[in-house]
Design a protein around this motif. Structure first.
Motif, PDB file in Angstrom:
ATOM      1  N   HIS A 181       0.753  -1.330  -0.134  1.00  0.00           N
ATOM      2  CA  HIS A 181      -0.077  -0.200   0.048  1.00  0.00           C
ATOM      3  C   HIS A 181       0.844   1.232   0.186  1.00  0.00           C
ATOM      4  CE1 HIS A 181      -3.938  -1.880   0.661  1.00  0.00           C
ATOM      5  NE2 HIS A 181      -3.123  -2.810   1.515  1.00  0.00           N
ATOM      6  N   CYS A 182       2.036   1.141   0.323  1.00  0.00           N
ATOM      7  CA  CYS A 182       2.916   2.609   0.513  1.00  0.00           C
ATOM      8  C   CYS A 182       4.056   2.482  -0.495  1.00  0.00           C
ATOM      9  CB  CYS A 182       3.357   2.721   1.981  1.00  0.00           C
ATOM     10  SG  CYS A 182       1.889   1.838   3.193  1.00  0.00           S
ATOM     11  N   CYS A 226       4.669   4.744  -3.620  1.00  0.00           N
ATOM     12  CA  CYS A 226       5.191   6.376  -3.453  1.00  0.00           C
ATOM     13  C   CYS A 226       6.468   6.436  -2.292  1.00  0.00           C
ATOM     14  CB  CYS A 226       4.133   6.833  -2.766  1.00  0.00           C
ATOM     15  SG  CYS A 226       2.607   7.372  -3.671  1.00  0.00           S
ATOM     16  N   HIS A 227       6.424   5.662  -1.269  1.00  0.00           N
ATOM     17  CA  HIS A 227       7.471   5.869  -0.420  1.00  0.00           C
ATOM     18  C   HIS A 227       8.837   5.261  -0.698  1.00  0.00           C
ATOM     19  CE1 HIS A 227       5.413   8.384   2.507  1.00  0.00           C
ATOM     20  NE2 HIS A 227       4.397   7.768   2.155  1.00  0.00           N
ATOM     21  N   GLN A 243       3.632  16.542  -4.180  1.00  0.00           N
ATOM     22  CA  GLN A 243       4.651  16.680  -3.359  1.00  0.00           C
ATOM     23  C   GLN A 243       5.477  15.520  -3.028  1.00  0.00           C
ATOM     24  OE1 GLN A 243       3.187  18.492   0.392  1.00  0.00           O
ATOM     25  NE2 GLN A 243       4.927  18.042   1.500  1.00  0.00           N
ATOM     26  N   PRO A 249       8.315  12.099   2.014  1.00  0.00           N
ATOM     27  CA  PRO A 249       9.202  12.241   2.931  1.00  0.00           C
ATOM     28  C   PRO A 249      10.091  11.135   3.100  1.00  0.00           C
ATOM     29  CG  PRO A 249       7.408  12.045   4.448  1.00  0.00           C
ATOM     30  CD  PRO A 249       6.893  12.187   3.083  1.00  0.00           C
ATOM     31  N   ARG A 290       6.922  12.838  15.669  1.00  0.00           N
ATOM     32  CA  ARG A 290       5.432  12.665  15.796  1.00  0.00           C
ATOM     33  C   ARG A 290       5.027  11.907  16.909  1.00  0.00           C
ATOM     34  NH1 ARG A 290       6.353  15.945  12.314  1.00  0.00           N
ATOM     35  NH2 ARG A 290       6.410  15.574   9.972  1.00  0.00           N
ATOM     36  N   ARG A 337      -3.023  10.167  10.280  1.00  0.00           N
ATOM     37  CA  ARG A 337      -2.326  10.610   8.887  1.00  0.00           C
ATOM     38  C   ARG A 337      -2.428   9.379   7.949  1.00  0.00           C
ATOM     39  NH1 ARG A 337       2.156  15.008  10.960  1.00  0.00           N
ATOM     40  NH2 ARG A 337       0.488  16.390  11.787  1.00  0.00           N
ATOM     41  N   ILE A 338      -2.116   8.387   8.449  1.00  0.00           N
ATOM     42  CA  ILE A 338      -2.044   7.217   7.306  1.00  0.00           C
ATOM     43  C   ILE A 338      -3.362   6.539   7.082  1.00  0.00           C
ATOM     44  CG2 ILE A 338      -1.411   4.870   7.265  1.00  0.00           C
ATOM     45  CD1 ILE A 338       0.757   5.469   8.784  1.00  0.00           C
ATOM     46  N   THR A 379      -2.439  15.457  -0.200  1.00  0.00           N
ATOM     47  CA  THR A 379      -0.935  15.286  -1.020  1.00  0.00           C
ATOM     48  C   THR A 379      -0.682  13.593  -0.794  1.00  0.00           C
ATOM     49  OG1 THR A 379      -0.338  15.935   1.369  1.00  0.00           O
ATOM     50  CG2 THR A 379      -0.029  17.472  -0.353  1.00  0.00           C
ATOM     51  N   MET A 380      -1.646  13.017   0.077  1.00  0.00           N
ATOM     52  CA  MET A 380      -1.174  11.411   0.515  1.00  0.00           C
ATOM     53  C   MET A 380      -2.854  10.975   0.772  1.00  0.00           C
ATOM     54  SD  MET A 380       0.706   9.382   3.094  1.00  0.00           S
ATOM     55  CE  MET A 380      -0.246   8.587   4.458  1.00  0.00           C
TER      56      MET A 380
HETATM   57  C1  HEC Z   1       0.048   8.165  -3.617  1.00  0.00           C
HETATM   58  C2  HEC Z   1       1.290   8.142  -2.722  1.00  0.00           C
HETATM   59  C3  HEC Z   1       1.339   7.794  -1.567  1.00  0.00           C
HETATM   60  C4  HEC Z   1       1.002   6.722  -0.813  1.00  0.00           C
HETATM   61  C5  HEC Z   1       0.373   5.433  -1.491  1.00  0.00           C
HETATM   62  C6  HEC Z   1       1.242   6.724   0.560  1.00  0.00           C
HETATM   63  N1  HEC Z   1       1.901   8.033   0.884  1.00  0.00           N
HETATM   64 FE1  HEC Z   1       2.474   8.593   2.584  1.00  0.00          FE
HETATM   65  N2  HEC Z   1       3.208  10.364   1.830  1.00  0.00           N
HETATM   66  C7  HEC Z   1       3.009  10.628   0.509  1.00  0.00           C
HETATM   67  C8  HEC Z   1       3.190  12.063   0.613  1.00  0.00           C
HETATM   68  C9  HEC Z   1       3.263  12.770  -0.817  1.00  0.00           C
HETATM   69  C10 HEC Z   1       3.632  12.707   1.757  1.00  0.00           C
HETATM   70  C11 HEC Z   1       3.884  13.793   2.111  1.00  0.00           C
HETATM   71  C12 HEC Z   1       2.750  14.814   2.273  1.00  0.00           C
HETATM   72  C13 HEC Z   1       2.658  16.043   3.107  1.00  0.00           C
HETATM   73  O1  HEC Z   1       3.322  16.313   3.731  1.00  0.00           O
HETATM   74  O2  HEC Z   1       1.649  16.833   2.770  1.00  0.00           O
HETATM   75  C14 HEC Z   1       3.357  11.332   2.716  1.00  0.00           C
HETATM   76  C15 HEC Z   1       3.543  11.305   4.019  1.00  0.00           C
HETATM   77  C16 HEC Z   1       3.748  10.339   5.007  1.00  0.00           C
HETATM   78  C17 HEC Z   1       3.909  10.459   6.255  1.00  0.00           C
HETATM   79  C18 HEC Z   1       4.611  11.475   7.126  1.00  0.00           C
HETATM   80  C19 HEC Z   1       3.429  12.010   7.844  1.00  0.00           C
HETATM   81  C20 HEC Z   1       3.890  13.139   8.667  1.00  0.00           C
HETATM   82  O3  HEC Z   1       3.576  13.239   9.923  1.00  0.00           O
HETATM   83  O4  HEC Z   1       4.704  13.996   8.069  1.00  0.00           O
HETATM   84  C21 HEC Z   1       4.133   9.084   6.792  1.00  0.00           C
HETATM   85  C22 HEC Z   1       4.312   8.465   8.024  1.00  0.00           C
HETATM   86  C23 HEC Z   1       3.410   8.345   5.526  1.00  0.00           C
HETATM   87  N3  HEC Z   1       3.338   9.032   4.531  1.00  0.00           N
HETATM   88  C24 HEC Z   1       3.263   6.775   5.566  1.00  0.00           C
HETATM   89  C25 HEC Z   1       2.465   6.351   4.704  1.00  0.00           C
HETATM   90  C26 HEC Z   1       2.081   4.780   4.910  1.00  0.00           C
HETATM   91  C27 HEC Z   1       2.232   3.963   6.030  1.00  0.00           C
HETATM   92  C28 HEC Z   1       1.348   4.408   3.614  1.00  0.00           C
HETATM   93  C29 HEC Z   1       0.806   3.101   3.226  1.00  0.00           C
HETATM   94  C30 HEC Z   1      -0.167   2.706   4.032  1.00  0.00           C
HETATM   95  C31 HEC Z   1       1.582   5.710   2.803  1.00  0.00           C
HETATM   96  N4  HEC Z   1       2.332   6.638   3.410  1.00  0.00           N
HETATM   97  C32 HEC Z   1       0.951   5.472   1.510  1.00  0.00           C
HETATM   98  C33 HEC Z   1       2.561   9.843  -0.471  1.00  0.00           C
HETATM   99  C34 HEC Z   1       1.974   8.625  -0.563  1.00  0.00           C
END
Ligand code: HEC
Length: 388
Positions: A145-146, A149-150, A166, A169, A179, A187-188, A201-202
Protein backbone atom coordinates in the motif's frame (compact mmCIF):
# COMPACT_ATOMS: atom_id res chain seq x y z
CA UNK A 1 20.60 26.60 33.28
CA UNK A 2 17.41 27.06 35.27
CA UNK A 3 15.72 23.97 33.85
CA UNK A 4 17.67 20.73 33.84
CA UNK A 5 16.69 18.19 31.23
CA UNK A 6 15.73 15.71 33.91
CA UNK A 7 13.41 18.23 35.52
CA UNK A 8 11.97 19.17 32.14
CA UNK A 9 11.32 15.50 31.39
CA UNK A 10 9.41 15.26 34.65
CA UNK A 11 7.32 18.30 33.70
CA UNK A 12 6.62 16.85 30.26
CA UNK A 13 5.66 13.52 31.74
CA UNK A 14 3.24 15.26 34.08
CA UNK A 15 1.76 17.34 31.25
CA UNK A 16 1.28 14.20 29.16
CA UNK A 17 -0.39 12.38 32.06
CA UNK A 18 -2.62 15.40 32.70
CA UNK A 19 -3.80 15.42 29.09
CA UNK A 20 -4.50 11.69 29.21
CA UNK A 21 -6.46 12.18 32.41
CA UNK A 22 -8.46 14.99 30.83
CA UNK A 23 -9.17 12.85 27.75
CA UNK A 24 -10.31 9.89 29.82
CA UNK A 25 -12.41 12.03 32.19
CA UNK A 26 -14.12 13.66 29.19
CA UNK A 27 -14.83 10.21 27.80
CA UNK A 28 -16.07 8.83 31.12
CA UNK A 29 -18.52 11.74 31.36
CA UNK A 30 -19.91 10.75 27.97
CA UNK A 31 -18.74 14.00 26.36
CA UNK A 32 -16.56 12.30 23.74
CA UNK A 33 -16.67 9.01 21.89
CA UNK A 34 -14.09 6.49 20.82
CA UNK A 35 -11.83 6.35 17.81
CA UNK A 36 -9.98 3.14 16.91
CA UNK A 37 -11.08 1.61 20.21
CA UNK A 38 -9.51 4.29 22.39
CA UNK A 39 -11.08 7.43 23.87
CA UNK A 40 -10.96 10.32 21.44
CA UNK A 41 -9.05 13.51 22.26
CA UNK A 42 -11.87 16.05 22.28
CA UNK A 43 -9.99 19.26 21.41
CA UNK A 44 -8.54 20.76 18.25
CA UNK A 45 -5.24 21.45 20.00
CA UNK A 46 -2.87 19.80 22.45
CA UNK A 47 0.17 20.98 24.37
CA UNK A 48 3.22 21.11 22.08
CA UNK A 49 5.90 19.30 24.06
CA UNK A 50 8.22 19.20 21.06
CA UNK A 51 8.68 22.97 21.34
CA UNK A 52 9.62 22.76 24.98
CA UNK A 53 12.48 20.46 24.19
CA UNK A 54 13.76 22.41 21.23
CA UNK A 55 13.68 25.88 22.72
CA UNK A 56 15.16 26.12 26.23
CA UNK A 57 14.09 29.78 26.60
CA UNK A 58 10.49 28.78 25.94
CA UNK A 59 10.80 25.84 28.34
CA UNK A 60 12.01 28.21 31.07
CA UNK A 61 9.04 30.53 30.58
CA UNK A 62 6.63 27.59 30.74
CA UNK A 63 8.18 26.21 33.90
CA UNK A 64 8.26 29.61 35.63
CA UNK A 65 4.65 30.25 34.56
CA UNK A 66 3.58 26.86 35.90
CA UNK A 67 5.30 27.71 39.18
CA UNK A 68 3.50 31.10 39.28
CA UNK A 69 0.14 29.44 38.62
CA UNK A 70 0.81 26.87 41.35
CA UNK A 71 1.79 29.71 43.70
CA UNK A 72 -1.38 31.66 42.85
CA UNK A 73 -3.52 28.58 43.51
CA UNK A 74 -1.82 28.12 46.89
CA UNK A 75 -2.42 31.79 47.76
CA UNK A 76 -6.09 31.60 46.71
CA UNK A 77 -6.53 28.59 48.97
CA UNK A 78 -4.89 30.54 51.78
CA UNK A 79 -7.31 33.43 51.17
CA UNK A 80 -10.20 31.00 51.40
CA UNK A 81 -8.91 29.62 54.70
CA UNK A 82 -8.48 33.17 56.05
CA UNK A 83 -12.09 33.91 55.06
CA UNK A 84 -13.32 30.78 56.82
CA UNK A 85 -11.30 31.63 59.91
CA UNK A 86 -12.71 35.19 59.74
CA UNK A 87 -9.30 36.81 59.99
CA UNK A 88 -8.97 40.52 59.38
CA UNK A 89 -9.94 41.48 55.89
CA UNK A 90 -6.69 43.26 55.18
CA UNK A 91 -4.85 39.92 55.34
CA UNK A 92 -7.21 38.34 52.89
CA UNK A 93 -6.93 41.23 50.46
CA UNK A 94 -3.16 41.15 50.69
CA UNK A 95 -3.06 37.47 49.84
CA UNK A 96 -5.49 37.92 46.93
CA UNK A 97 -3.42 40.79 45.58
CA UNK A 98 -0.27 38.66 45.75
CA UNK A 99 -2.03 35.85 43.83
CA UNK A 100 -3.21 38.31 41.16
CA UNK A 101 0.30 39.76 40.89
CA UNK A 102 1.75 36.29 40.34
CA UNK A 103 -0.71 35.64 37.52
CA UNK A 104 -0.18 39.05 35.92
CA UNK A 105 3.59 39.03 36.11
CA UNK A 106 4.12 35.38 35.16
CA UNK A 107 6.11 35.20 31.91
CA UNK A 108 3.19 33.69 29.97
CA UNK A 109 4.59 31.90 26.92
CA UNK A 110 3.33 32.81 23.43
CA UNK A 111 0.28 30.67 22.77
CA UNK A 112 1.48 29.85 19.25
CA UNK A 113 4.41 28.03 20.87
CA UNK A 114 2.30 26.34 23.49
CA UNK A 115 -0.22 24.54 21.29
CA UNK A 116 -0.02 22.11 18.41
CA UNK A 117 -2.94 21.09 16.20
CA UNK A 118 -4.48 17.83 17.44
CA UNK A 119 -6.62 15.05 15.98
CA UNK A 120 -8.97 12.66 17.81
CA UNK A 121 -6.26 9.98 17.98
CA UNK A 122 -3.45 12.35 19.06
CA UNK A 123 -2.91 10.61 22.40
CA UNK A 124 -3.52 7.07 21.12
CA UNK A 125 -0.86 4.48 21.83
CA UNK A 126 -0.28 1.32 19.82
CA UNK A 127 -2.53 -1.21 21.57
CA UNK A 128 -0.05 -4.11 21.24
CA UNK A 129 3.64 -4.39 22.06
CA UNK A 130 6.28 -3.77 19.38
CA UNK A 131 6.51 -7.38 18.20
CA UNK A 132 8.29 -9.45 15.58
CA UNK A 133 5.01 -10.55 14.04
CA UNK A 134 3.69 -7.04 13.80
CA UNK A 135 6.90 -5.79 12.15
CA UNK A 136 6.78 -8.54 9.53
CA UNK A 137 3.06 -8.02 8.92
CA UNK A 138 3.68 -4.29 8.56
CA UNK A 139 6.39 -4.97 6.02
CA UNK A 140 3.83 -6.74 3.83
CA UNK A 141 1.27 -3.94 4.25
CA UNK A 142 3.90 -1.36 3.37
CA UNK A 143 5.01 -3.21 0.23
CA UNK A 144 1.42 -3.41 -0.94
CA UNK A 145 0.00 0.00 0.00
CA UNK A 146 2.82 2.46 0.50
CA UNK A 147 5.99 1.48 -1.37
CA UNK A 148 4.75 2.75 -4.73
CA UNK A 149 5.17 6.29 -3.39
CA UNK A 150 7.49 5.92 -0.41
CA UNK A 151 9.89 3.42 -2.01
CA UNK A 152 10.60 -0.13 -0.87
CA UNK A 153 13.21 1.19 1.57
CA UNK A 154 10.87 3.98 2.81
CA UNK A 155 13.27 6.72 1.77
CA UNK A 156 10.65 8.44 -0.35
CA UNK A 157 11.73 7.42 -3.82
CA UNK A 158 8.99 5.07 -5.00
CA UNK A 159 8.14 4.72 -8.69
CA UNK A 160 5.16 7.11 -8.34
CA UNK A 161 7.02 9.72 -6.27
CA UNK A 162 8.06 11.98 -9.12
CA UNK A 163 4.46 12.28 -10.36
CA UNK A 164 3.10 13.53 -7.03
CA UNK A 165 2.41 17.16 -6.23
CA UNK A 166 4.65 16.75 -3.22
CA UNK A 167 7.65 14.49 -2.77
CA UNK A 168 7.07 11.87 -0.02
CA UNK A 169 9.35 12.38 3.00
CA UNK A 170 12.11 10.01 4.07
CA UNK A 171 10.39 7.74 6.58
CA UNK A 172 13.58 5.82 7.36
CA UNK A 173 15.15 8.76 9.24
CA UNK A 174 14.27 10.45 12.51
CA UNK A 175 10.87 11.77 11.33
CA UNK A 176 8.80 9.03 13.02
CA UNK A 177 10.02 9.97 16.51
CA UNK A 178 9.22 13.62 15.94
CA UNK A 179 5.55 12.66 15.79
CA UNK A 180 3.10 11.18 18.27
CA UNK A 181 2.23 7.69 17.11
CA UNK A 182 -1.48 8.45 17.38
CA UNK A 183 -1.02 11.35 14.95
CA UNK A 184 0.89 9.17 12.49
CA UNK A 185 -1.96 6.66 12.77
CA UNK A 186 -4.44 9.39 11.87
CA UNK A 187 -2.43 10.59 8.89
CA UNK A 188 -2.09 7.10 7.46
CA UNK A 189 -5.79 6.42 8.01
CA UNK A 190 -7.10 9.72 6.63
CA UNK A 191 -4.31 10.92 4.35
CA UNK A 192 -2.70 14.35 4.22
CA UNK A 193 -3.64 17.65 2.63
CA UNK A 194 -1.64 20.66 1.64
CA UNK A 195 -2.07 23.26 4.36
CA UNK A 196 -2.59 26.11 1.88
CA UNK A 197 -4.48 24.74 -1.10
CA UNK A 198 -6.29 21.94 0.74
CA UNK A 199 -5.37 19.56 -2.10
CA UNK A 200 -4.72 15.96 -1.12
CA UNK A 201 -0.99 15.19 -0.90
CA UNK A 202 -1.34 11.60 0.34
CA UNK A 203 -4.46 9.43 0.05
CA UNK A 204 -6.01 7.83 3.14
CA UNK A 205 -6.21 4.09 3.59
CA UNK A 206 -9.83 3.22 4.46
CA UNK A 207 -9.22 -0.40 3.38
CA UNK A 208 -6.65 -1.12 6.11
CA UNK A 209 -7.69 -2.34 9.56
CA UNK A 210 -6.55 -0.38 12.62
CA UNK A 211 -4.21 -3.21 13.48
CA UNK A 212 -2.64 -3.14 10.00
CA UNK A 213 -1.91 0.55 10.41
CA UNK A 214 -0.27 -0.01 13.82
CA UNK A 215 1.78 -2.82 12.27
CA UNK A 216 3.00 -0.62 9.44
CA UNK A 217 4.18 1.88 12.06
CA UNK A 218 6.10 -0.90 13.83
CA UNK A 219 7.68 -1.86 10.53
CA UNK A 220 8.65 1.74 9.76
CA UNK A 221 10.24 2.12 13.16
CA UNK A 222 12.29 -1.05 12.63
CA UNK A 223 13.28 0.08 9.14
CA UNK A 224 14.34 3.52 10.40
CA UNK A 225 16.35 1.96 13.22
CA UNK A 226 18.19 -0.30 10.77
CA UNK A 227 18.97 2.58 8.46
CA UNK A 228 20.32 4.67 11.35
CA UNK A 229 22.50 1.83 12.55
CA UNK A 230 23.92 1.23 9.09
CA UNK A 231 24.54 4.90 8.36
CA UNK A 232 25.75 6.08 11.75
CA UNK A 233 26.68 2.93 13.65
CA UNK A 234 24.38 3.94 16.50
CA UNK A 235 20.77 4.55 17.44
CA UNK A 236 19.72 8.05 18.39
CA UNK A 237 16.51 6.59 19.80
CA UNK A 238 16.15 3.53 21.96
CA UNK A 239 14.64 0.52 20.21
CA UNK A 240 12.95 -2.38 21.96
CA UNK A 241 13.65 -6.04 21.44
CA UNK A 242 10.59 -7.04 19.38
CA UNK A 243 8.35 -9.26 21.51
CA UNK A 244 8.26 -12.91 20.49
CA UNK A 245 7.66 -16.34 21.98
CA UNK A 246 10.64 -18.14 23.47
CA UNK A 247 11.13 -21.72 24.50
CA UNK A 248 13.13 -21.67 27.74
CA UNK A 249 14.74 -24.34 29.87
CA UNK A 250 13.13 -22.75 32.90
CA UNK A 251 9.54 -21.76 32.39
CA UNK A 252 8.91 -23.46 29.04
CA UNK A 253 7.16 -21.37 26.41
CA UNK A 254 7.05 -17.75 27.44
CA UNK A 255 6.92 -14.30 25.93
CA UNK A 256 10.21 -12.41 25.71
CA UNK A 257 8.36 -9.61 27.56
CA UNK A 258 8.13 -11.85 30.63
CA UNK A 259 11.93 -11.67 30.94
CA UNK A 260 11.83 -7.89 31.57
CA UNK A 261 14.00 -7.10 34.55
CA UNK A 262 16.82 -9.35 33.36
CA UNK A 263 19.53 -8.68 30.81
CA UNK A 264 19.30 -10.79 27.66
CA UNK A 265 21.94 -11.73 25.15
CA UNK A 266 20.38 -12.54 21.80
CA UNK A 267 22.73 -14.75 19.80
CA UNK A 268 22.28 -15.46 16.08
CA UNK A 269 24.73 -18.34 15.48
CA UNK A 270 26.74 -18.06 12.29
CA UNK A 271 26.13 -20.83 9.77
CA UNK A 272 28.09 -23.97 10.56
CA UNK A 273 29.14 -22.86 14.05
CA UNK A 274 28.99 -25.89 16.31
CA UNK A 275 29.43 -24.37 19.78
CA UNK A 276 26.94 -22.01 21.35
CA UNK A 277 28.34 -19.17 23.47
CA UNK A 278 28.99 -19.87 27.13
CA UNK A 279 25.98 -19.18 29.33
CA UNK A 280 26.49 -16.64 32.09
CA UNK A 281 24.52 -15.87 35.25
CA UNK A 282 24.69 -12.14 34.46
CA UNK A 283 22.23 -12.53 31.57
CA UNK A 284 19.75 -14.90 29.92
CA UNK A 285 21.06 -16.29 26.64
CA UNK A 286 18.48 -16.43 23.85
CA UNK A 287 19.47 -18.24 20.68
CA UNK A 288 17.87 -17.35 17.37
CA UNK A 289 18.73 -19.79 14.61
CA UNK A 290 19.83 -23.36 14.14
CA UNK A 291 21.43 -25.00 17.20
CA UNK A 292 23.66 -28.09 17.27
CA UNK A 293 21.62 -31.22 17.84
CA UNK A 294 22.69 -32.00 21.40
CA UNK A 295 22.65 -28.39 22.60
CA UNK A 296 19.89 -27.15 24.90
CA UNK A 297 20.14 -23.36 24.98
CA UNK A 298 18.80 -21.41 27.94
CA UNK A 299 16.12 -19.98 25.66
CA UNK A 300 15.42 -20.65 22.01
CA UNK A 301 13.50 -18.16 19.85
CA UNK A 302 11.23 -20.17 17.63
CA UNK A 303 9.07 -17.56 15.99
CA UNK A 304 9.93 -17.28 12.32
CA UNK A 305 9.20 -13.57 12.28
CA UNK A 306 12.00 -12.75 14.71
CA UNK A 307 14.90 -13.24 12.29
CA UNK A 308 13.57 -10.88 9.59
CA UNK A 309 12.56 -8.39 12.31
CA UNK A 310 16.04 -8.41 13.87
CA UNK A 311 17.63 -8.14 10.42
CA UNK A 312 15.56 -5.01 9.74
CA UNK A 313 16.66 -3.50 13.04
CA UNK A 314 20.30 -4.26 12.26
CA UNK A 315 19.97 -2.80 8.77
CA UNK A 316 21.04 -6.05 7.10
CA UNK A 317 19.29 -8.73 5.03
CA UNK A 318 18.03 -11.86 6.85
CA UNK A 319 20.89 -13.76 5.15
CA UNK A 320 23.46 -11.38 6.63
CA UNK A 321 22.02 -11.49 10.16
CA UNK A 322 23.56 -14.76 11.47
CA UNK A 323 26.79 -14.10 13.35
CA UNK A 324 25.43 -10.99 15.11
CA UNK A 325 24.70 -10.81 18.83
CA UNK A 326 22.76 -8.19 20.74
CA UNK A 327 22.47 -7.23 24.40
CA UNK A 328 19.07 -6.23 25.77
CA UNK A 329 18.97 -4.23 29.01
CA UNK A 330 16.69 -4.85 31.97
CA UNK A 331 14.08 -2.45 30.57
CA UNK A 332 13.84 -4.35 27.28
CA UNK A 333 15.89 -1.93 25.12
CA UNK A 334 18.37 -3.27 22.59
CA UNK A 335 21.63 -1.69 23.66
CA UNK A 336 24.78 -3.32 22.28
CA UNK A 337 25.73 -5.19 19.17
CA UNK A 338 28.56 -7.46 18.14
CA UNK A 339 29.13 -8.11 14.45
CA UNK A 340 30.03 -11.40 12.76
CA UNK A 341 33.59 -12.43 13.49
CA UNK A 342 33.94 -10.15 16.53
CA UNK A 343 35.56 -11.73 19.59
CA UNK A 344 34.30 -10.62 22.98
CA UNK A 345 32.45 -7.51 24.16
CA UNK A 346 33.47 -4.09 25.41
CA UNK A 347 31.77 -0.82 26.38
CA UNK A 348 32.50 0.33 22.81
CA UNK A 349 29.80 -2.03 21.52
CA UNK A 350 27.01 0.13 22.96
CA UNK A 351 24.88 1.35 20.07
CA UNK A 352 22.34 3.21 22.15
CA UNK A 353 23.22 5.59 24.96
CA UNK A 354 21.93 8.89 26.30
CA UNK A 355 23.84 12.07 25.62
CA UNK A 356 24.29 12.53 29.33
CA UNK A 357 25.88 9.09 29.69
CA UNK A 358 27.82 9.06 32.93
CA UNK A 359 31.51 9.39 32.14
CA UNK A 360 32.72 6.01 33.28
CA UNK A 361 35.54 6.54 35.79
CA UNK A 362 37.97 4.09 34.35
CA UNK A 363 35.77 1.77 32.31
CA UNK A 364 36.03 -1.85 33.37
CA UNK A 365 37.35 -3.95 30.52
CA UNK A 366 35.34 -6.47 28.53
CA UNK A 367 31.76 -7.43 29.00
CA UNK A 368 31.68 -6.27 32.64
CA UNK A 369 32.41 -2.71 31.50
CA UNK A 370 29.63 -2.97 28.93
CA UNK A 371 27.10 -4.24 31.46
CA UNK A 372 27.98 -1.48 33.93
CA UNK A 373 27.60 1.24 31.33
CA UNK A 374 24.34 -0.28 30.14
CA UNK A 375 22.84 -0.45 33.63
CA UNK A 376 24.02 3.01 34.65
CA UNK A 377 22.57 4.72 31.58
CA UNK A 378 18.80 4.18 31.52
CA UNK A 379 17.03 4.89 28.24
CA UNK A 380 13.80 6.82 27.73
CA UNK A 381 11.87 6.87 24.49
CA UNK A 382 10.74 10.36 23.51
CA UNK A 383 8.04 10.89 20.92
CA UNK A 384 7.18 14.40 19.80
CA UNK A 385 8.89 15.66 22.93
CA UNK A 386 6.93 13.47 25.36
CA UNK A 387 8.81 10.83 27.34
CA UNK A 388 7.03 7.51 26.81
C1 HEC B 1 0.09 8.24 -3.57
C2 HEC B 1 1.35 8.24 -2.86
C3 HEC B 1 1.38 7.81 -1.43
C4 HEC B 1 0.93 6.63 -0.87
C5 HEC B 1 0.25 5.47 -1.57
C6 HEC B 1 1.28 6.70 0.52
N1 HEC B 1 1.90 7.88 0.81
FE1 HEC B 1 2.54 8.47 2.63
N2 HEC B 1 3.02 10.30 1.90
C7 HEC B 1 2.94 10.65 0.58
C8 HEC B 1 3.30 12.05 0.44
C9 HEC B 1 3.33 12.85 -0.87
C10 HEC B 1 3.59 12.51 1.74
C11 HEC B 1 3.93 13.96 2.16
C12 HEC B 1 2.62 14.67 2.29
C13 HEC B 1 2.63 15.98 3.02
O1 HEC B 1 3.55 16.24 3.78
O2 HEC B 1 1.64 16.74 2.83
C14 HEC B 1 3.42 11.37 2.63
C15 HEC B 1 3.65 11.42 4.00
C16 HEC B 1 3.64 10.32 4.83
C17 HEC B 1 4.04 10.30 6.21
C18 HEC B 1 4.58 11.48 7.00
C19 HEC B 1 3.49 12.09 7.82
C20 HEC B 1 4.01 13.18 8.69
O3 HEC B 1 3.60 13.20 9.83
O4 HEC B 1 4.80 14.02 8.24
C21 HEC B 1 3.90 9.02 6.65
C22 HEC B 1 4.20 8.49 8.06
C23 HEC B 1 3.38 8.25 5.56
N3 HEC B 1 3.25 9.06 4.46
C24 HEC B 1 3.11 6.89 5.63
C25 HEC B 1 2.49 6.19 4.62
C26 HEC B 1 2.05 4.82 4.76
C27 HEC B 1 2.28 3.96 5.97
C28 HEC B 1 1.45 4.49 3.59
C29 HEC B 1 0.81 3.17 3.23
C30 HEC B 1 -0.22 2.68 4.10
C31 HEC B 1 1.52 5.64 2.71
N4 HEC B 1 2.13 6.65 3.38
C32 HEC B 1 1.01 5.67 1.43
C33 HEC B 1 2.56 9.84 -0.47
C34 HEC B 1 1.99 8.59 -0.34
Amino acid sequence: MLVSSEFLNGVLEALYAAQLLLRDAWHALGLSGEVAQQPAWPFARRLAAERLLLEPGHARRVVVTLACVAGAIALLSAALILAVLRRRRIWRHGVLAAAAALLVFAPWPASALLWAPAVPSSLHRAPAAFSAQSIVQGQGVFAQHCAQCHGADARGEGPLASQLAQWPPDLAGGLLWKRLEGELFWRIRHGLRDARSGAETMPGTPALSDQEIWSVLDFLQARAAGRMLRDMGAWERPVRLPASTLDCRHGGQRSSESLRGQRLQLVLPAAGVQALPQEDPRWVTVVLGAVPEDAAPECLAQERALLPAIALLLGVTPEEAPGHSLFVDKDGWLRARSVPGQAGWSAGDLICRTEAAPAAEAPAPGVEGLLRRMDADRMRLVRAGYPH
